[in-house]
Design a protein around this motif. Sequence first.
Motif, PDB file in Angstrom:
ATOM      1  N   LEU A 143     -18.711  53.114  24.011  1.00  0.00           N
ATOM      2  CA  LEU A 143     -18.604  53.676  22.405  1.00  0.00           C
ATOM      3  C   LEU A 143     -19.676  53.383  21.566  1.00  0.00           C
ATOM      4  O   LEU A 143     -20.533  53.797  21.189  1.00  0.00           O
ATOM      5  N   VAL A 144     -20.244  51.940  22.023  1.00  0.00           N
ATOM      6  CA  VAL A 144     -21.644  51.784  20.842  1.00  0.00           C
ATOM      7  C   VAL A 144     -22.457  52.101  21.724  1.00  0.00           C
ATOM      8  O   VAL A 144     -23.873  52.319  21.303  1.00  0.00           O
ATOM      9  N   LYS A 145     -22.215  52.468  23.448  1.00  0.00           N
ATOM     10  CA  LYS A 145     -23.596  53.517  23.780  1.00  0.00           C
ATOM     11  C   LYS A 145     -23.839  54.717  22.986  1.00  0.00           C
ATOM     12  O   LYS A 145     -24.627  54.874  23.139  1.00  0.00           O
ATOM     13  N   ILE A 146     -22.351  55.132  23.113  1.00  0.00           N
ATOM     14  CA  ILE A 146     -22.631  56.185  22.277  1.00  0.00           C
ATOM     15  C   ILE A 146     -23.070  56.437  20.583  1.00  0.00           C
ATOM     16  O   ILE A 146     -23.999  57.661  19.988  1.00  0.00           O
ATOM     17  N   PRO A 180     -31.992  58.646  -0.582  1.00  0.00           N
ATOM     18  CA  PRO A 180     -30.602  57.915   0.605  1.00  0.00           C
ATOM     19  C   PRO A 180     -30.753  58.195   1.952  1.00  0.00           C
ATOM     20  O   PRO A 180     -30.060  57.178   2.898  1.00  0.00           O
ATOM     21  N   LEU A 181     -31.800  58.078   2.895  1.00  0.00           N
ATOM     22  CA  LEU A 181     -32.300  57.506   4.100  1.00  0.00           C
ATOM     23  C   LEU A 181     -32.470  56.208   4.170  1.00  0.00           C
ATOM     24  O   LEU A 181     -31.999  55.935   5.306  1.00  0.00           O
ATOM     25  N   ILE A 182     -33.240  56.396   2.935  1.00  0.00           N
ATOM     26  CA  ILE A 182     -33.701  54.432   3.586  1.00  0.00           C
ATOM     27  C   ILE A 182     -32.425  53.353   3.046  1.00  0.00           C
ATOM     28  O   ILE A 182     -31.766  52.612   3.977  1.00  0.00           O
ATOM     29  N   TYR A 183     -30.730  54.369   2.559  1.00  0.00           N
ATOM     30  CA  TYR A 183     -30.019  53.592   2.259  1.00  0.00           C
ATOM     31  C   TYR A 183     -29.271  53.731   3.038  1.00  0.00           C
ATOM     32  O   TYR A 183     -28.410  52.932   3.415  1.00  0.00           O
ATOM     33  N   ILE A 184     -29.204  55.171   3.449  1.00  0.00           N
ATOM     34  CA  ILE A 184     -28.553  54.687   5.150  1.00  0.00           C
ATOM     35  C   ILE A 184     -29.068  54.273   6.124  1.00  0.00           C
ATOM     36  O   ILE A 184     -28.717  53.348   6.954  1.00  0.00           O
ATOM     37  N   SER A 185     -30.709  53.766   6.375  1.00  0.00           N
ATOM     38  CA  SER A 185     -31.049  53.428   7.158  1.00  0.00           C
ATOM     39  C   SER A 185     -30.590  51.484   7.317  1.00  0.00           C
ATOM     40  O   SER A 185     -30.174  50.830   7.847  1.00  0.00           O
ATOM     41  N   TYR A 186     -30.571  51.119   5.608  1.00  0.00           N
ATOM     42  CA  TYR A 186     -30.203  50.436   5.991  1.00  0.00           C
ATOM     43  C   TYR A 186     -28.325  49.513   6.099  1.00  0.00           C
ATOM     44  O   TYR A 186     -27.788  48.469   6.515  1.00  0.00           O
ATOM     45  N   PHE A 187     -27.567  50.169   5.540  1.00  0.00           N
ATOM     46  CA  PHE A 187     -26.483  50.663   6.413  1.00  0.00           C
ATOM     47  C   PHE A 187     -26.220  50.606   7.852  1.00  0.00           C
ATOM     48  O   PHE A 187     -25.935  49.874   8.385  1.00  0.00           O
ATOM     49  N   ILE A 188     -27.138  51.357   8.856  1.00  0.00           N
ATOM     50  CA  ILE A 188     -27.385  51.365  10.073  1.00  0.00           C
ATOM     51  C   ILE A 188     -27.782  49.862  10.679  1.00  0.00           C
ATOM     52  O   ILE A 188     -27.177  49.349  11.873  1.00  0.00           O
ATOM     53  N   LEU A 189     -28.965  49.300   9.811  1.00  0.00           N
ATOM     54  CA  LEU A 189     -29.101  47.806  10.067  1.00  0.00           C
ATOM     55  C   LEU A 189     -28.120  46.808   9.443  1.00  0.00           C
ATOM     56  O   LEU A 189     -28.225  45.851  11.067  1.00  0.00           O
ATOM     57  N   ALA A 190     -27.542  47.313   8.801  1.00  0.00           N
ATOM     58  CA  ALA A 190     -26.170  45.751   8.160  1.00  0.00           C
ATOM     59  C   ALA A 190     -25.635  45.832  10.030  1.00  0.00           C
ATOM     60  O   ALA A 190     -24.485  45.151  10.065  1.00  0.00           O
ATOM     61  N   ALA A 191     -25.424  47.460   9.923  1.00  0.00           N
ATOM     62  CA  ALA A 191     -23.954  47.572  10.434  1.00  0.00           C
ATOM     63  C   ALA A 191     -24.104  46.857  12.525  1.00  0.00           C
ATOM     64  O   ALA A 191     -23.800  46.337  13.030  1.00  0.00           O
ATOM     65  N   CYS A 192     -25.766  47.324  12.722  1.00  0.00           N
ATOM     66  CA  CYS A 192     -26.226  46.592  13.806  1.00  0.00           C
ATOM     67  C   CYS A 192     -26.365  45.039  13.930  1.00  0.00           C
ATOM     68  O   CYS A 192     -25.669  44.783  15.117  1.00  0.00           O
ATOM     69  N   VAL A 193     -27.027  44.666  12.856  1.00  0.00           N
ATOM     70  CA  VAL A 193     -26.760  43.497  13.000  1.00  0.00           C
ATOM     71  C   VAL A 193     -25.214  42.086  13.122  1.00  0.00           C
ATOM     72  O   VAL A 193     -24.515  41.742  13.252  1.00  0.00           O
ATOM     73  N   VAL A 194     -23.854  43.411  12.058  1.00  0.00           N
ATOM     74  CA  VAL A 194     -22.502  43.205  12.327  1.00  0.00           C
ATOM     75  C   VAL A 194     -22.670  43.333  13.536  1.00  0.00           C
ATOM     76  O   VAL A 194     -21.624  41.783  14.459  1.00  0.00           O
ATOM     77  N   LEU A 195     -22.668  43.903  14.784  1.00  0.00           N
ATOM     78  CA  LEU A 195     -22.145  43.958  16.066  1.00  0.00           C
ATOM     79  C   LEU A 195     -22.563  43.147  16.672  1.00  0.00           C
ATOM     80  O   LEU A 195     -22.045  42.255  17.651  1.00  0.00           O
ATOM     81  N   VAL A 196     -24.870  42.977  16.665  1.00  0.00           N
ATOM     82  CA  VAL A 196     -24.957  41.786  17.276  1.00  0.00           C
ATOM     83  C   VAL A 196     -23.992  40.386  16.868  1.00  0.00           C
ATOM     84  O   VAL A 196     -23.795  39.732  18.334  1.00  0.00           O
ATOM     85  N   LEU A 197     -25.180  39.874  15.727  1.00  0.00           N
ATOM     86  CA  LEU A 197     -23.214  38.704  15.796  1.00  0.00           C
ATOM     87  C   LEU A 197     -21.865  38.824  16.468  1.00  0.00           C
ATOM     88  O   LEU A 197     -21.265  38.058  16.984  1.00  0.00           O
ATOM     89  N   ALA A 198     -21.224  40.092  16.593  1.00  0.00           N
ATOM     90  CA  ALA A 198     -20.031  40.307  17.383  1.00  0.00           C
ATOM     91  C   ALA A 198     -19.624  39.450  18.122  1.00  0.00           C
ATOM     92  O   ALA A 198     -19.422  38.371  18.631  1.00  0.00           O
TER      93      ALA A 198
END
Length: 139
Positions: free
Chosen positions: A4-7, A38-56
Motif C-alpha cells: 500500500l505504501v509503495k502504491i 494550493p500546490l505548496i500546501y499539498i506538498s507540505y501535507f505530503i511531506l508531513a505524511a512521509c515524516v509521520v510514516l517514516v517515524l512510525a
Amino acid sequence: MHKLVKIAAIIVSVLSVVFLGLLMGSSDEPKDNSWISPLIYISYFILAACVVLVLAFVLKNLFSNTENLKRTLISIGLFLGVVLISYILADGSDVKANGEVVSGSTSKWVSAGLNVFYILALAAIGAMVWTGFNKLIKR
C-alpha cells in the motif's frame, strides 16, 4: 502494508511530475500562477505524511528489538554528550557582523555547532583510518 505504501509513493511521484510540468510550463503572469499556492500546501501535507510514516516505521522497528533500542539510546547519549561538551567549550562573546551586534547566546550556539561538527568530523575520519588500518593488518 508495504504494498500500500509503495502504491501511494508511485501515485505521489506521478502527480509530482505532472504538477512540476504544469509549473514549468506556466507563464510569469501573476494572475496565471494562482494555483501554485494550493500546490505548496499539498506538498507540505505530503511531506508531513512521509515524516509521520517514516517515524512510525522507525519506532516500530526500534521497539521490536531491545538490542537495537539499547544501541540507539547509547548513540543518542554519546551525541548529546558531544553537544554538551561543545557547548561548554564554546565562546560566547558578542560579535559584530554586517554592522549588527550578534548576542553572546547566539554566538555561543553557533560556536557550539561548529565544535560539534569538528568533533564528529574527526571521529568519522578516525573511524575510516582505523577501519583501513585494520583491513591492512588482517591481509
